[in-house]
Motif scaffolding. Structure first.
Motif, PDB file in Angstrom:
ATOM      1  N   UNK A 196       0.832  -1.205   0.000  1.00  0.00           N
ATOM      2  CA  UNK A 196       0.000   0.000   0.000  1.00  0.00           C
ATOM      3  C   UNK A 196       0.863   1.248   0.000  1.00  0.00           C
ATOM      4  N   UNK A 197       0.375   2.303  -0.657  1.00  0.00           N
ATOM      5  CA  UNK A 197       1.087   3.557  -0.530  1.00  0.00           C
ATOM      6  C   UNK A 197       1.082   4.419  -1.771  1.00  0.00           C
ATOM      7  N   UNK A 198       1.832   5.508  -1.638  1.00  0.00           N
ATOM      8  CA  UNK A 198       2.069   6.432  -2.741  1.00  0.00           C
ATOM      9  C   UNK A 198       3.363   5.984  -3.406  1.00  0.00           C
ATOM     10  N   UNK A 199       3.249   5.286  -4.518  1.00  0.00           N
ATOM     11  CA  UNK A 199       4.415   4.718  -5.187  1.00  0.00           C
ATOM     12  C   UNK A 199       5.049   5.688  -6.193  1.00  0.00           C
ATOM     13  N   UNK A 200       4.434   6.844  -6.379  1.00  0.00           N
ATOM     14  CA  UNK A 200       4.993   7.870  -7.268  1.00  0.00           C
ATOM     15  C   UNK A 200       5.365   7.309  -8.639  1.00  0.00           C
ATOM     16  N   UNK A 201       4.550   6.413  -9.148  1.00  0.00           N
ATOM     17  CA  UNK A 201       4.807   5.812 -10.454  1.00  0.00           C
ATOM     18  C   UNK A 201       3.493   5.693 -11.209  1.00  0.00           C
ATOM     19  N   UNK A 202       3.579   5.643 -12.526  1.00  0.00           N
ATOM     20  CA  UNK A 202       2.398   5.462 -13.351  1.00  0.00           C
ATOM     21  C   UNK A 202       2.159   3.978 -13.610  1.00  0.00           C
ATOM     22  N   UNK A 203       0.922   3.589 -13.895  1.00  0.00           N
ATOM     23  CA  UNK A 203       0.666   2.193 -14.253  1.00  0.00           C
ATOM     24  C   UNK A 203       1.483   1.778 -15.467  1.00  0.00           C
ATOM     25  N   UNK A 298      -1.475   3.153  -4.832  1.00  0.00           N
ATOM     26  CA  UNK A 298      -1.754   1.776  -5.239  1.00  0.00           C
ATOM     27  C   UNK A 298      -2.090   0.875  -4.056  1.00  0.00           C
ATOM     28  N   UNK A 299      -2.853  -0.157  -4.390  1.00  0.00           N
ATOM     29  CA  UNK A 299      -3.068  -1.293  -3.503  1.00  0.00           C
ATOM     30  C   UNK A 299      -2.670  -2.535  -4.288  1.00  0.00           C
ATOM     31  N   UNK A 300      -1.572  -3.170  -3.863  1.00  0.00           N
ATOM     32  CA  UNK A 300      -1.132  -4.426  -4.473  1.00  0.00           C
ATOM     33  C   UNK A 300      -1.537  -5.564  -3.547  1.00  0.00           C
ATOM     34  N   UNK A 301      -2.045  -6.639  -4.140  1.00  0.00           N
ATOM     35  CA  UNK A 301      -2.532  -7.762  -3.341  1.00  0.00           C
ATOM     36  C   UNK A 301      -1.996  -9.064  -3.906  1.00  0.00           C
ATOM     37  N   UNK A 302      -1.655 -10.011  -3.038  1.00  0.00           N
ATOM     38  CA  UNK A 302      -1.174 -11.302  -3.508  1.00  0.00           C
ATOM     39  C   UNK A 302      -1.148 -12.343  -2.415  1.00  0.00           C
ATOM     40  N   UNK A 303      -0.915 -13.606  -2.824  1.00  0.00           N
ATOM     41  CA  UNK A 303      -0.793 -14.708  -1.882  1.00  0.00           C
ATOM     42  C   UNK A 303       0.478 -15.483  -2.186  1.00  0.00           C
ATOM     43  N   UNK A 304       0.473 -16.783  -1.834  1.00  0.00           N
ATOM     44  CA  UNK A 304       1.668 -17.603  -1.987  1.00  0.00           C
ATOM     45  C   UNK A 304       2.165 -17.615  -3.430  1.00  0.00           C
ATOM     46  N   UNK A 305       3.487 -17.557  -3.567  1.00  0.00           N
ATOM     47  CA  UNK A 305       4.046 -17.527  -4.907  1.00  0.00           C
ATOM     48  C   UNK A 305       4.140 -18.914  -5.522  1.00  0.00           C
TER      49      UNK A 305
END
Length: 472
Positions: A196-203, A298-305
């Motif tokens: 989570x956060x302000x990643x200061x980047x574009x998609x 952004x909100x990045x979400x994930x589980x086990x790789x």
């Protein structure tokens, strides 16, 4: 909307346990710069009140640019009834500005500072002095061992020019790599992962592709809005899509542009802001064209790789929205220079929309991408080596000039001339010593961090090549 729950009775247990079936997440850059941000106390106090009354009720909140304990305590005090567990993170000379609030207990936390984070010479920008990094928190939302979510809250180095001409792109890419590694580690521990956060980047920018390619996470907004914009309407890549200039409403509902939106009063011209703060009522229709809005939060979400055994339940992104767009009730200004981004994820018996456990969903960076990163690092290393040489040369020159000024004092015919020579000697030597320390210590440290980053990318490229060779 409150958290729904599944009633679970483990074998042999007499008491009922409740495990959430949904988790509401919110990330917000609150613009809490001390002495700089206008009406800071009033705005952040109102943010606390809005969070406390927000719907759906937030259960994990990540804050950026919350610089002072006063503002953090104000928000925490007002949200204790819904977010009783919270952590303010300390970092750098002036703090990191990061905080995490949670409905569930924070069982472990740490603060990881980025090895590459701006330059001390750019003091007017402040990135180096605030000690940017990743605020990490393990949160237990259930009683089972695997019922842990690892939250990573960050604020990457700000872009001061457009890519690929941004002089800090190497710093931001290195930071993206570091948080990607942390999220990968959490996924390999079998935990739910939130970035989570302000990643200061574009998609789909360099850093964005690195995070989604290296870490087992996905951008929640693009899961539900895969055709959303990848920059401002004037961005070269967005121009290629030949779309009409979006409205403010479209940028909020479809593009997720929580930054630089025309509805945000802090993005208005100074003359217009002054009129607003003098009490004039100024409204902006949400149908107004909004060419400069972009998505940085952004909100990045994930589980086990490396999931090999099917799970009975998985996590899916149910909804994602731009939030906290309302203005302050008395000041009439926006609550921050960013809007918030929120998402709701839910347990599902399906395979999940963002989980990256099987080979069909892998999206590892391609070899040319690693080559691009290595070329960027090499270019930056050349620049920093030249910086070190020039700064050390300045230090040596300042020593000779200072000695020459002191010697000249002996033959000075007048007192005021001696004073000027002494002043020149002192100021010159002071500047030289500072430049020498920067060149010898800071640049040296930065070069070592660059070499570490270079090795890691080179190693990742080698593993990717080996994987390609082993593919049938």
């Amino acid at each position: 909307m409150t958290t729904s729950a599944e009633e679970v009775k483990p074998m042999g247990a007499e008491t009922e346990q409740f495990i959430p079936s949904t988790i509401n997440i919110l990330t917000y850059n609150v613009f809490g710069l001390k002495f700089i941000a206008g009406y800071r106390r009033e705005r952040l106090s109102e943010i606390g009140r809005r969070l406390a009354a927000h719907s759906p009720v937030p259960e994990i909140v990540a804050l950026q640019e919350c610089w002072t304990q006063e503002d953090y305590q104000s928000i925490h005090h007002q949200t204790k009834h819904i977010l009783p567990f919270a952590k303010f993170y300390y970092s750098g000379i002036f703090g990191g500005g990061l905080a995490i609030l949670s409905k569930w207990p924070i069982i472990e936390s740490s603060m990881f500072r980025y090895p590459l984070n701006g330059r001390p010479t750019a003091f007017w920008r402040g990135d180096w002095y605030v000690g940017k990094g990743v605020a990490c928190a393990k949160i237990r939302y259930g009683s089972a061992v695997q019922d842990v979510v690892e939250v990573f809250c960050t604020h990457l180095h700000a872009p001061y020019e457009s890519e690929p001409h941004d002089s800090y792109i190497c710093h931001r890419t290195a930071q993206a790599w570091e948080i990607a590694k942390l999220m990968t580690g959490a996924a390999e521990r079998g935990h739910l992962v939130l970035g989570l956060g302000d990643f200061n980047m574009l998609p789909l920018s360099f850093a964005h592709r690195l995070i989604e390619g290296h870490a087992p996470v996905r951008d929640a907004w693009r899961i539900l809005h895969p055709d959303s914009s990848i920059g401002t309407s004037t961005h070269p890549e967005e121009k290629k899509r030949k779309r009409v200039v979006p409205t403010a409403a479209f940028n909020i509902t479809e593009n997720g542009a929580a930054s630089d939106n025309v509805l945000n009063t802090f993005r208005w011209p100074k003359s217009r802001q002054k009129r607003l703060f003098k009490g004039e009522s100024i409204t902006v229709d949400d149908s107004t064209p909004d060419p400069n809005a972009k998505r940085l939060d952004y909100i990045f979400v994930g589980e086990e790789r490396h999931l090999r055994v099917a799970k009975s339940t998985r996590w899916e992104v149910r909804s994602v929205n731009v939030a906290m767009t309302e203005r302050h009730p008395t000041l009439g200004c926006s609550l921050s220079d960013h809007f918030a981004v929120e998402a709701t994820i839910s347990r599902s018996s399906s395979n999940g929309t963002f989980v990256r456990g099987d080979e069909t969903s892998q999206n590892s960076p391609e070899i040319p991408f690693y080559d691009s990163v290595l070329a960027m690092i090499s270019t930056y290393i050349v620049r920093e080596r030249w910086q070190r040489k020039s700064r050390l040369a300045h230090f040596l020159l300042s020593v000779f000039v200072s000695i020459a000024c002191l010697v000249a004092v002996w033959w000075s015919p007048r007192n005021f001339a001696s004073f000027i020579l002494m002043l020149v000697s002192t100021l010159n030597l002071s500047a030289g010593v500072i430049d020498g320390l920067i060149g010898g210590l800071f640049v040296g440290s930065e070069l070592r961090a660059l070499k570490e980053f270079q090795w890691e990318i080179f190693n990742a490229k080698g593993l990717a090549e080996a994987g390609n060779l082993n593919d049938p």
